[in-house]
Scaffold this motif. Sequence first.
Motif, PDB file in Angstrom:
ATOM      1  N   ARG A   1      -2.691  -1.478  10.183  1.00 13.66           N
ATOM      2  CA  ARG A   1      -2.987  -2.411   9.093  1.00 13.66           C
ATOM      3  C   ARG A   1      -2.690  -3.860   9.460  1.00 13.66           C
ATOM      4  O   ARG A   1      -3.189  -4.769   8.801  1.00 13.66           O
ATOM      5  CB  ARG A   1      -2.158  -2.022   7.856  1.00 13.66           C
ATOM      6  CG  ARG A   1      -2.523  -0.662   7.288  1.00 13.66           C
ATOM      7  CD  ARG A   1      -3.829  -0.732   6.538  1.00 13.66           C
ATOM      8  NE  ARG A   1      -4.257   0.581   6.079  1.00 13.66           N
ATOM      9  CZ  ARG A   1      -5.265   0.772   5.235  1.00 13.66           C
ATOM     10  NH1 ARG A   1      -5.935  -0.268   4.772  1.00 13.66           N
ATOM     11  NH2 ARG A   1      -5.608   1.985   4.883  1.00 13.66           N
TER      12      ARG A   1
ATOM     13  N   ASP B   1      -3.867   4.129  -1.871  1.00 14.96           N
ATOM     14  CA  ASP B   1      -4.851   4.381  -0.817  1.00 14.96           C
ATOM     15  C   ASP B   1      -5.099   5.884  -0.690  1.00 14.96           C
ATOM     16  O   ASP B   1      -4.189   6.650  -0.402  1.00 14.96           O
ATOM     17  CB  ASP B   1      -4.311   3.813   0.501  1.00 14.96           C
ATOM     18  CG  ASP B   1      -5.348   3.779   1.598  1.00 14.96           C
ATOM     19  OD1 ASP B   1      -6.304   4.572   1.550  1.00 14.96           O
ATOM     20  OD2 ASP B   1      -5.202   2.952   2.522  1.00 14.96           O
TER      21      ASP B   1
ATOM     22  N   ASP C   1      -2.280   7.627  -2.394  1.00 16.38           N
ATOM     23  CA  ASP C   1      -2.591   8.136  -3.737  1.00 16.38           C
ATOM     24  C   ASP C   1      -2.109   9.576  -3.816  1.00 16.38           C
ATOM     25  O   ASP C   1      -2.878  10.530  -3.908  1.00 16.38           O
ATOM     26  CB  ASP C   1      -4.096   8.038  -3.988  1.00 16.38           C
ATOM     27  CG  ASP C   1      -4.465   8.312  -5.436  1.00 16.38           C
ATOM     28  OD1 ASP C   1      -3.542   8.476  -6.262  1.00 16.38           O
ATOM     29  OD2 ASP C   1      -5.670   8.383  -5.741  1.00 16.38           O
TER      30      ASP C   1
ATOM     31  N   THR D   1       1.618   8.267   1.720  1.00 14.76           N
ATOM     32  CA  THR D   1       2.760   7.377   1.552  1.00 14.76           C
ATOM     33  C   THR D   1       3.813   7.688   2.617  1.00 14.76           C
ATOM     34  O   THR D   1       4.185   8.847   2.803  1.00 14.76           O
ATOM     35  CB  THR D   1       3.385   7.574   0.161  1.00 14.76           C
ATOM     36  OG1 THR D   1       2.389   7.328  -0.834  1.00 14.76           O
ATOM     37  CG2 THR D   1       4.557   6.624  -0.049  1.00 14.76           C
TER      38      THR D   1
ATOM     39  N   ARG E   1       5.274   3.611  -7.438  1.00 19.29           N
ATOM     40  CA  ARG E   1       4.687   2.708  -8.434  1.00 19.29           C
ATOM     41  C   ARG E   1       5.466   2.752  -9.746  1.00 19.29           C
ATOM     42  O   ARG E   1       5.795   1.717 -10.334  1.00 19.29           O
ATOM     43  CB  ARG E   1       3.222   3.075  -8.673  1.00 19.29           C
ATOM     44  CG  ARG E   1       2.498   2.138  -9.635  1.00 19.29           C
ATOM     45  CD  ARG E   1       1.132   2.659  -9.975  1.00 19.29           C
ATOM     46  NE  ARG E   1       1.214   3.966 -10.638  1.00 19.29           N
ATOM     47  CZ  ARG E   1       0.156   4.690 -10.994  1.00 19.29           C
ATOM     48  NH1 ARG E   1      -1.064   4.248 -10.719  1.00 19.29           N
ATOM     49  NH2 ARG E   1       0.315   5.857 -11.593  1.00 19.29           N
TER      50      ARG E   1
ATOM     51  N   HIS F   1      -1.575  -1.121  -4.005  1.00 16.12           N
ATOM     52  CA  HIS F   1      -2.801  -0.351  -3.817  1.00 16.12           C
ATOM     53  C   HIS F   1      -2.492   1.113  -3.546  1.00 16.12           C
ATOM     54  O   HIS F   1      -1.675   1.437  -2.686  1.00 16.12           O
ATOM     55  CB  HIS F   1      -3.600  -0.928  -2.647  1.00 16.12           C
ATOM     56  CG  HIS F   1      -4.834  -0.167  -2.307  1.00 16.12           C
ATOM     57  ND1 HIS F   1      -5.857   0.040  -3.216  1.00 16.12           N
ATOM     58  CD2 HIS F   1      -5.217   0.453  -1.165  1.00 16.12           C
ATOM     59  CE1 HIS F   1      -6.822   0.745  -2.639  1.00 16.12           C
ATOM     60  NE2 HIS F   1      -6.453   1.012  -1.396  1.00 16.12           N
TER      61      HIS F   1
ATOM     62  N   ARG G   1       0.833  -1.194   0.000  1.00 16.66           N
ATOM     63  CA  ARG G   1       0.000   0.000   0.000  1.00 16.66           C
ATOM     64  C   ARG G   1       0.867   1.243   0.000  1.00 16.66           C
ATOM     65  O   ARG G   1       1.848   1.328   0.750  1.00 16.66           O
ATOM     66  CB  ARG G   1      -0.895   0.029   1.247  1.00 16.66           C
ATOM     67  CG  ARG G   1      -1.873   1.194   1.289  1.00 16.66           C
ATOM     68  CD  ARG G   1      -2.176   1.631   2.715  1.00 16.66           C
ATOM     69  NE  ARG G   1      -1.016   2.263   3.344  1.00 16.66           N
ATOM     70  CZ  ARG G   1      -0.710   3.553   3.242  1.00 16.66           C
ATOM     71  NH1 ARG G   1      -1.472   4.357   2.515  1.00 16.66           N
ATOM     72  NH2 ARG G   1       0.365   4.040   3.837  1.00 16.66           N
TER      73      ARG G   1
END
Length: 219
Positions: free
Chosen positions: A122, A92, A68, A97, A76, A90, A65
């Motif tokens: 988590r 999120d 975003d 981050t 990514r 993912h 994760r």
Amino acid sequence: MPPTFDLLVIGDANPDVIVGPLDSPLAFGQREQLIDSGALTLGGSAAITACGAARLGLRVAFAGRVGDDGAGHYMRDRLAAHGVDVGALHLDKSLPTPLTVIVTRGADRAIVAAAAELLAHRVPLVAVKNGADGALCHDGRTLLTTAGVRVTPVDAVGAGDSFNAGFLAARLAGRPIAEALDLAAACGALSTRAAGGTTAQPTWDEALTHLTANGDTPS
């Protein structure tokens, strides 16, 4: 047919911001210090492992994760550029981050990470070694700490792995979290007494004896 992989890596992915070297201690009080360089790099133990495996020719997928946000998109894109499949990474929208800032000075470095509490929301429990300062763990509600264990170190290679082994062994033995953290810190510290990662790893009895001698944990 769905894609097949040689390796699935599950874990942390966060950028490392590396700055330095400093020629004096880090200054606060709104003071500006000049450094020679700064760099943004791919970070996170799991993410680096995935890239290394892909570099060795394995077909690698990464699951984890990131937020975003700009840092998450950077991670990514960098993983994908290294040949890692990021279909299970993912983005999120609810959490940022994590970032790690590494400040260098000579041969030394200081590391500041946004860490354990976010991850503990988590998973059931997060335990983190903290070098000579001991260790900490977080279960999403409570932060526990343990002091460093004093030894005369010879080689720190594998100390973190010995810490992990001690924590897992203690929990599997039914020890409370606080005792497991104490035992883990002792195992990590005692493993540094000789060269190599396994030479000085303590036995269960040796670790307990060390803790009892220091008044930390009953046998």
